[in-house]
Write a protein that holds these residues in place. Structure first.
Motif, mmCIF file in Angstrom:
data_model
loop_
_atom_site.group_PDB
_atom_site.id
_atom_site.type_symbol
_atom_site.label_atom_id
_atom_site.label_comp_id
_atom_site.label_asym_id
_atom_site.label_seq_id
_atom_site.Cartn_x
_atom_site.Cartn_y
_atom_site.Cartn_z
ATOM 1 N N GLY A 87 4.013 6.740 7.213
ATOM 2 C CA GLY A 87 4.640 6.562 5.922
ATOM 3 C C GLY A 87 5.820 7.463 5.635
ATOM 4 N N PRO A 126 -3.838 5.636 3.490
ATOM 5 C CA PRO A 126 -3.391 4.526 2.637
ATOM 6 C C PRO A 126 -4.359 4.318 1.468
ATOM 7 C CG PRO A 126 -3.342 3.903 4.947
ATOM 8 C CD PRO A 126 -4.094 5.185 4.862
ATOM 9 N N ASP A 156 0.848 -1.182 0.000
ATOM 10 C CA ASP A 156 0.000 0.000 0.000
ATOM 11 C C ASP A 156 0.887 1.237 0.000
ATOM 12 O OD1 ASP A 156 -2.302 1.524 -0.014
ATOM 13 O OD2 ASP A 156 -3.193 0.545 1.737
ATOM 14 N N ARG A 157 0.324 2.370 -0.265
ATOM 15 C CA ARG A 157 1.046 3.631 -0.237
ATOM 16 C C ARG A 157 0.086 4.724 0.205
ATOM 17 N NH1 ARG A 157 1.314 6.468 -6.181
ATOM 18 N NH2 ARG A 157 -0.895 6.189 -6.726
ATOM 19 N N TYR A 158 0.638 5.818 0.698
ATOM 20 C CA TYR A 158 -0.186 6.943 1.113
ATOM 21 C C TYR A 158 -0.518 7.827 -0.084
ATOM 22 C CZ TYR A 158 0.024 6.099 6.113
ATOM 23 O OH TYR A 158 -0.151 5.557 7.357
ATOM 24 N N GLU A 216 6.442 2.666 -0.117
ATOM 25 C CA GLU A 216 5.310 1.760 0.060
ATOM 26 C C GLU A 216 5.521 0.935 1.325
ATOM 27 O OE1 GLU A 216 4.758 -0.674 -3.379
ATOM 28 O OE2 GLU A 216 3.731 0.910 -4.487
#
Length: 297
Positions: free
Chosen positions: A205, A244, A167-169, A266
């Motif tokens: 993150g 996310p 996942d990523r912000y 990520e």
């Protein structure tokens, strides 16, 4: 010939895990006095105090610490060995599974998991509990069957983990926000007012670290304890929420999403469970079901 009472292994395992006679008694459905007698027997059999008082609590002796890992391994092996070998009949399976996850995970992946479970095992109930910290105590004491999240140093070394997805912000605003027309630059991101989801143990993150390296800082107007609340506030105001991407897919369906103007790494979301459930056919089916629905989309 000396024949030790092997039931004492489970008693010792729980006592070492809890470090408290009353809590250990509760887990084993015993009275505190019965647990105290069991501890006395353990002390007699091993020739060691096992637990000794330190202040208001109890701490394990050096000998008990040495035995802890081996005792846990023996108890888990016995549980697997003595588990019924009957095949799994999902159509007649009656069981409740507790899944500890963030609000975003439950809202995004929960509906597909519920549908799959309803179709394959209609008598199985799912119970989602919100994840508010990184503690793995629920997995150890059996009150939680599965957990999702980023594997942290605080998670016990005995906990099993398997990656689900990366996942990523991303930055999110209401649909009519000025940034929809202007585009999101690092200057615009830093100058805007923000709502952030933060609580002890949450990983943001590295967004603020990347901003600081570029000479910027966020103007935080509001702090909440979950991504759902952050998105709700951003939806009804000019605040920017940073959340996310995959976790919040359903919650931000009517909002505008931007890639962050800084390079944030990520992170991997994993499925966590206790090894005593490793060979449980029903639990294995549930683990596979969660992995399957997380791979969709």
């Amino acid at each position: 010939m000396f024949r030790p009472d092997l039931n004492l292994l489970e008693t010792l395992d729980v006592l070492l895990d809890e470090g408290n006679v009353t809590r250990a008694a509760k887990r084993l459905a015993l009275s505190p006095s019965a647990m105290s007698r069991a501890l006395a027997r353990l002390r007699n059999v091993t020739g060691d105090q096992i637990l000794v008082r330190a202040g208001r609590g109890l701490v394990p002796t050096p000998r008990a610490e040495e035995m802890r890992a081996k005792v846990r391994e023996l108890v888990e092996e016995a549980q697997v060995l003595l588990r019924p070998s009957d095949g799994l009949e999902l159509a007649t399976l009656h069981r409740t599974f507790t899944i500890r996850a963030s609000d975003g995970f439950a809202e995004t992946f929960g509906p597909r998991l519920i549908q799959k479970v309803s179709e394959e095992a209609p008598s199985v109930q799912l119970r989602f509990v919100r994840k508010l910290d990184k503690s793995s105590q629920g997995l150890r004491d059996g009150t939680v069957d599965l957990e999702t999240g980023v594997v942290a140093a605080s998670i016990g070394p005995e906990v099993r983990a398997q990656a689900l997805f990366s996942d990523r912000y991303v930055a999110v605003t209401r649909a009519g926000h000025a940034l929809v027309r202007q585009g999101l630059t690092i200057e615009g991101y830093a100058e805007a007012r923000h709502v952030i989801a933060w609580r002890e143990g949450i990983d943001l993150g590295g967004v603020d670290d990347r901003l600081a390296e570029a000479g910027y800082a966020r103007d935080v107007a509001v702090t909440v304890d979950g991504f759902s609340a952050a998105l709700a506030l951003a939806r009804g105001s000019d605040l920017i929420a940073t959340v996310p991407e995959r976790h919040t897919e359903q919650m931000r369906a009517d909002m505008q999403t931007f890639a962050l103007p800084v390079l944030a790494p990520e992170f991997t979301i994993s499925l966590l469970w206790h090894p005593r459930l490793e060979g449980d056919p029903a639990h294995r089916w549930l683990r596979n079901s969660v992995r399957e629905i997380c791979q969709v989309g």
